[in-house]
Scaffold this active site. Sequence first.
Site, mmCIF file in Angstrom:
data_model
loop_
_atom_site.group_PDB
_atom_site.id
_atom_site.type_symbol
_atom_site.label_atom_id
_atom_site.label_comp_id
_atom_site.label_asym_id
_atom_site.label_seq_id
_atom_site.Cartn_x
_atom_site.Cartn_y
_atom_site.Cartn_z
ATOM 1 N N LYS A 1 -34.178 -69.542 -49.908
ATOM 2 C CA LYS A 1 -34.996 -68.660 -49.061
ATOM 3 C C LYS A 1 -35.061 -69.269 -47.680
ATOM 4 O O LYS A 1 -34.961 -70.494 -47.529
ATOM 5 C CB LYS A 1 -36.420 -68.540 -49.633
ATOM 6 C CG LYS A 1 -37.168 -67.338 -49.133
ATOM 7 C CD LYS A 1 -36.733 -66.076 -49.860
ATOM 8 C CE LYS A 1 -37.489 -64.857 -49.392
ATOM 9 N NZ LYS A 1 -37.201 -63.714 -50.283
HETATM 10 P P1 NAD Z 1 -41.180 -55.139 -44.834
HETATM 11 O O1 NAD Z 1 -41.404 -56.031 -43.683
HETATM 12 O O2 NAD Z 1 -40.119 -54.103 -44.740
HETATM 13 O O3 NAD Z 1 -42.548 -54.367 -45.194
HETATM 14 C C1 NAD Z 1 -43.755 -55.022 -45.454
HETATM 15 C C2 NAD Z 1 -44.849 -53.968 -45.600
HETATM 16 O O4 NAD Z 1 -46.071 -54.630 -45.952
HETATM 17 C C3 NAD Z 1 -45.126 -53.196 -44.311
HETATM 18 O O5 NAD Z 1 -45.409 -51.846 -44.639
HETATM 19 C C4 NAD Z 1 -46.379 -53.866 -43.772
HETATM 20 O O6 NAD Z 1 -47.146 -53.049 -42.920
HETATM 21 C C5 NAD Z 1 -47.097 -54.173 -45.067
HETATM 22 N N1 NAD Z 1 -48.132 -55.187 -44.909
HETATM 23 C C6 NAD Z 1 -48.071 -56.335 -44.204
HETATM 24 N N2 NAD Z 1 -49.262 -56.987 -44.277
HETATM 25 C C7 NAD Z 1 -50.059 -56.235 -45.071
HETATM 26 C C8 NAD Z 1 -51.386 -56.352 -45.528
HETATM 27 N N3 NAD Z 1 -52.134 -57.405 -45.188
HETATM 28 N N4 NAD Z 1 -51.860 -55.391 -46.356
HETATM 29 C C9 NAD Z 1 -51.107 -54.331 -46.706
HETATM 30 N N5 NAD Z 1 -49.846 -54.162 -46.293
HETATM 31 C C10 NAD Z 1 -49.334 -55.085 -45.484
HETATM 32 O O7 NAD Z 1 -40.967 -56.079 -46.089
HETATM 33 P P2 NAD Z 1 -40.198 -55.740 -47.438
HETATM 34 O O8 NAD Z 1 -38.780 -56.116 -47.280
HETATM 35 O O9 NAD Z 1 -40.579 -54.369 -47.882
HETATM 36 O O10 NAD Z 1 -40.838 -56.842 -48.430
HETATM 37 C C11 NAD Z 1 -42.080 -56.618 -49.085
HETATM 38 C C12 NAD Z 1 -42.205 -57.607 -50.241
HETATM 39 O O11 NAD Z 1 -41.103 -57.423 -51.137
HETATM 40 C C13 NAD Z 1 -42.150 -59.086 -49.835
HETATM 41 O O12 NAD Z 1 -42.946 -59.823 -50.727
HETATM 42 C C14 NAD Z 1 -40.691 -59.444 -50.056
HETATM 43 O O13 NAD Z 1 -40.506 -60.841 -50.272
HETATM 44 C C15 NAD Z 1 -40.399 -58.654 -51.305
HETATM 45 N N6 NAD Z 1 -38.975 -58.388 -51.523
HETATM 46 C C16 NAD Z 1 -38.212 -57.769 -50.581
HETATM 47 C C17 NAD Z 1 -36.873 -57.523 -50.851
HETATM 48 C C18 NAD Z 1 -35.982 -56.768 -49.894
HETATM 49 O O14 NAD Z 1 -34.829 -56.463 -50.268
HETATM 50 N N7 NAD Z 1 -36.442 -56.399 -48.692
HETATM 51 C C19 NAD Z 1 -36.308 -57.947 -52.059
HETATM 52 C C20 NAD Z 1 -37.134 -58.561 -53.009
HETATM 53 C C21 NAD Z 1 -38.459 -58.776 -52.717
#
Ligand code: NAD
Length: 426
Positions: free
Chosen positions: A116
């Site tokens: 990561k």
């Molecule tokens: P992103 O940046 O696209 O979206 C994050 C979302 O969370 C946004 O809508 C943001 O406004 C919201 N957010 C941020 N702070 C917040 C809060 N305090 N309360 C409520 N909402 C809040 O990120 P993502 O890629 O969608 O990732 C989200 C989660 O999924 C993370 O934990 C990431 O590690 C995990 N993840 C992502 C992927 C991927 O392919 N993008 C893969 C596996 C896991």
Amino acid sequence: MNLSAETDPEKLDLLSTFESVNFYFERAATLLDLPPDERAILRGPFRELQVELPVKMDSGRWQVFNGYRVQHDNSRGPCKGGLRYHPSVDQDEVRALASLMTWKTALVGLPFGGAKGGIACDPHLLSSDEKQRLTRAFVRAIGDIIGPNQDIPAPDVNTDAQTMAWIMDEYSARHGYTPAVVTGKPPGLGGSLGRGEATGRGVSLIARIVCDSLGLPLRGAPVAIQGFGNVGSHAARVLSEMSARIVAVGDATGAHFCTRGLDVAALLEHQKAHRTLEGYAQSGAERISNEDLLALDCDILIPAALGNVLTAKTAPHVRARLVVEGANAPTTPGGQQVLASRGVPVVPDILANAGGVIVSYFEWTQNLSEFKWKLSRVQDELEESLSRSWEEVLAASKKHNCDWRTASYLVAIERVATATRARFLS
Ligand code: NAD
């Protein structure tokens, strides 16, 4: 701290994120009877790099950022894991997320290890040019330890296909055209069809597979989703296509709730136009807080934003019948303990959000073989991979009489231990 299943949940919440992952690791390792020396090898990261990134800002002044890349394990293949831009990024969080990647890739049977990366910054305060200079500086700083057979970054919180394109371009400037150094690229630059939606689609598929297994009908089932970024927005869209009723979604600006069901297409339009859900209006919908969203009376709760939201304090209020972890580490060990005692099953992150890395694997193989898959092949193989993994988790949970998280770690640890023994210990 001497920790056991009987430890007070509030005490468990004091663990750091990396300690939390290792709490789950130890529980499964004990059931597997893994010797202490093997545990020590598997538990910790094998390489960590912290770099200083001086970036010239648009104002002409220089600003220094801290960047991290942690490679947790490479016994089963090159390290694989996302890159996160967020003010809360630090060594402990990146280390925890790297180890989750080791268990995730092993659980779903990909030939990868875990890694990561992250940069401590607030990307909303950076212009696109500043983000590009920061990303390129990071690639120059960690360039020696990434590569298609070493370590392959991907998108995570606040990074996207454009960020991956900059990484690929900067790396290729030194090594020649190398699309396989990174996944989640734009489709026109070697990105796989279906990678953008893959994590959210995977969350939706696993929700459907688990509901089938529990005898919980998905048609019309009320679903609440925290986070409307890459993962949450695609999960909302695909679940609504599967006829579930999305009753609440939230982002950093707060949440929206409508018992009849939110208009997901309109939410996506609003998000596209305004970058957040702030100002979204729908007749019959009301504004609620993100905490209220976690406590809604619904069938499926999907935390898909940041970590540590279902804790010893918030888990007692959860009224969902099933939690599907879209985010990484959204449930603390204290929260998990409370949910278990209340009979709320949790599909753990390393299974629920594995769709992203599964399709990243498809992208990497397409890049290496210089062959493009159709979208239908990507989606079919993703579903097959998640169904197979779920069956393996279910079988391990029955065999060892344990929850799904422990069962997922059991399957994953066994695979990494087998590879490690064969490579280093025999
Ligand atoms: P992103 O940046 O696209 O979206 C994050 C979302 O969370 C946004 O809508 C943001 O406004 C919201 N957010 C941020 N702070 C917040 C809060 N305090 N309360 C409520 N909402 C809040 O990120 P993502 O890629 O969608 O990732 C989200 C989660 O999924 C993370 O934990 C990431 O590690 C995990 N993840 C992502 C992927 C991927 O392919 N993008 C893969 C596996 C896991």
